[in-house]
Design an enzyme around this catalytic site. Structure first.
Site, short mmCIF file in Angstrom:
data_model
loop_
_atom_site.label_atom_id
_atom_site.label_comp_id
_atom_site.label_asym_id
_atom_site.label_seq_id
_atom_site.Cartn_x
_atom_site.Cartn_y
_atom_site.Cartn_z
N SER A 89 0.86 -1.18 0.00
CA SER A 89 0.00 0.00 0.00
C SER A 89 0.89 1.23 0.00
O SER A 89 1.80 1.31 -0.83
CB SER A 89 -0.94 -0.02 1.21
N HIS A 125 -3.08 -1.20 -3.06
CA HIS A 125 -4.29 -0.41 -2.83
C HIS A 125 -4.35 0.73 -3.83
O HIS A 125 -3.48 1.59 -3.87
CB HIS A 125 -4.30 0.15 -1.41
N ASP A 181 -4.42 -4.34 6.51
CA ASP A 181 -4.88 -5.25 5.47
C ASP A 181 -3.78 -6.26 5.16
O ASP A 181 -2.61 -5.90 5.04
CB ASP A 181 -5.23 -4.46 4.20
#
Length: 347
Positions: A20, A47, A139
């Protein structure tokens, strides 16, 4: 969860990567250190906003020997290639094929790392290596726990090296025995582990993960059966529905609504903070406009000589201005706490 008699030797033929904030540069450095004849397919999630452009495969493979493309639904992944989740789609591995899902957001994002890690853990078991690079929040942490539960390996970027240490730190906490090192160390680890033979085994079914993956494969995913777990007394920030507790591997916790939106406690807390910030900002705007309007009405009443009306509107304007000042202080405190949280433990 591996049971049954050992089967013939196989190799670790699949690598899943999550990144990310700050993770694109880390992924590029990792890929640059992998050999072009790597005997494993690489599946990656970064992401991305839904409106992101289509140059990510070219960006992450610049000056590398690994070709990359956005994954196509139904494609069979080939060794030595990188398949990336396209914007606004979850990437899953089901059997021997890649699947794309427009199902509910997980941890507030689509694509998310956990769906890829969950599905790959089911599909590959011991043949899987999961990699977590720089990123905020957590995540991929539950996905790493699922990979370890299914006897796969996990490698995590050293939080001290990562630009943002939230995802690596959370992944380490969810596994306990993962390999941790800098990007160069991870590249060497992946290269060596994919060339080792492993004994595959029959695996027990994992109904919870199987059900989750099945739901993500349906655009209108949701619980048609009764709620799967106990009501958490919390509501989903995406749809406003009730959230239910779902225990996950290695003691990790997941909250899930009937639509199928999934949250870790940490991402749920972050989302609630953003929702509160938006609500306060809207309230400040509306109260500021109310103060402006009532001041104008007070001025009009003064011009007409209506002192009672003037005093009434003046008082309403003062109340609105006081409320604006109070809400602005609250908003500043929330933003300051969020900033502190983003630099301590969730960078």
């Amino acid at each position: 969860m591996v049971t049954g008699q050992p089967r013939p030797e196989s190799r670790r033929d699949t690598v899943v990567i999550a990144a990310s904030a700050g993770g694109i540069s880390a992924m590029r450095r990792l890929l640059a250190r992998l050999p072009p004849d790597l005997p494993a397919a690489i599946l990656g999630v970064v992401h991305l906003p839904a409106t992101a452009n289509s140059v990510l495969p070219q960006v992450v493979t610049r000056r590398t020997a690994i070709p990359a493309e956005f994954a196509r639904d139904g494609a069979v992944p080939r060794p030595g290639r990188l398949y990336l989740a396209p914007p606004d789609r979850h990437l899953l591995l089901v059997g021997d094929r890649l699947r794309l899902s427009a199902g509910p957001r997980q941890n507030g994002v689509r694509p998310a790392a956990d769906p890829l890690f969950f599905s790959a853990a089911l599909a590959r078991g011991r043949r899987l290596i999961g990699v977590v690079l720089s990123g905020m929040l957590d995540d991929g942490a539950a996905g790493c726990a699922a990979i370890r539960q299914h006897q796969g390996l996990v490698a995590i970027q050293d939080p001290a090296e990562a630009d943002y240490d939230g995802m690596p730190t959370a992944a380490l906490a969810s596994t306990g025995d993962a390999f941790c090192g800098n990007v160069e160390d991870i590249a060497h680890y992946v290269t060596e582990r994919t060339r080792e033979a492993v004994m595959t085994s029959g695996r027990d079914r994992d109904p919870d993960l199987e059900r989750l993956v099945d739901h993500l494969l349906e655009a209108d995913a949701g619980w048609s059966e009764p709620p799967p777990r106990e009501y958490s007394e919390l509501t989903c920030p995406e749809c406003g529905g009730p959230l239910y507790d779902r225990p996950m591997p290695a003691g990790t916790t997941r909250l899930e609504c009937r639509i199928g939106h999934g949250w870790s406690p940490r991402t749920l807390l972050e989302s609630q903070g953003r929702a509160m910030e938006r609500a306060l900002s809207m309230a400040v705007t509306q109260l500021t406009e109310r103060a402006i309007l009532t001041r104008r009405l007070a001025e009009a009443a003064t011009e007409r000589g209506h002192r009672v009306s003037r005093d009434l509107f003046d008082e309403k304007a003062r109340q609105a201005e006081d409320a604006v000042e109070t809400l602005q202080r609250m908003l500043a405190e929330i933003l300051a706490r969020q900033q502190d949280g983003s630099t301590v433990g969730s960078r």
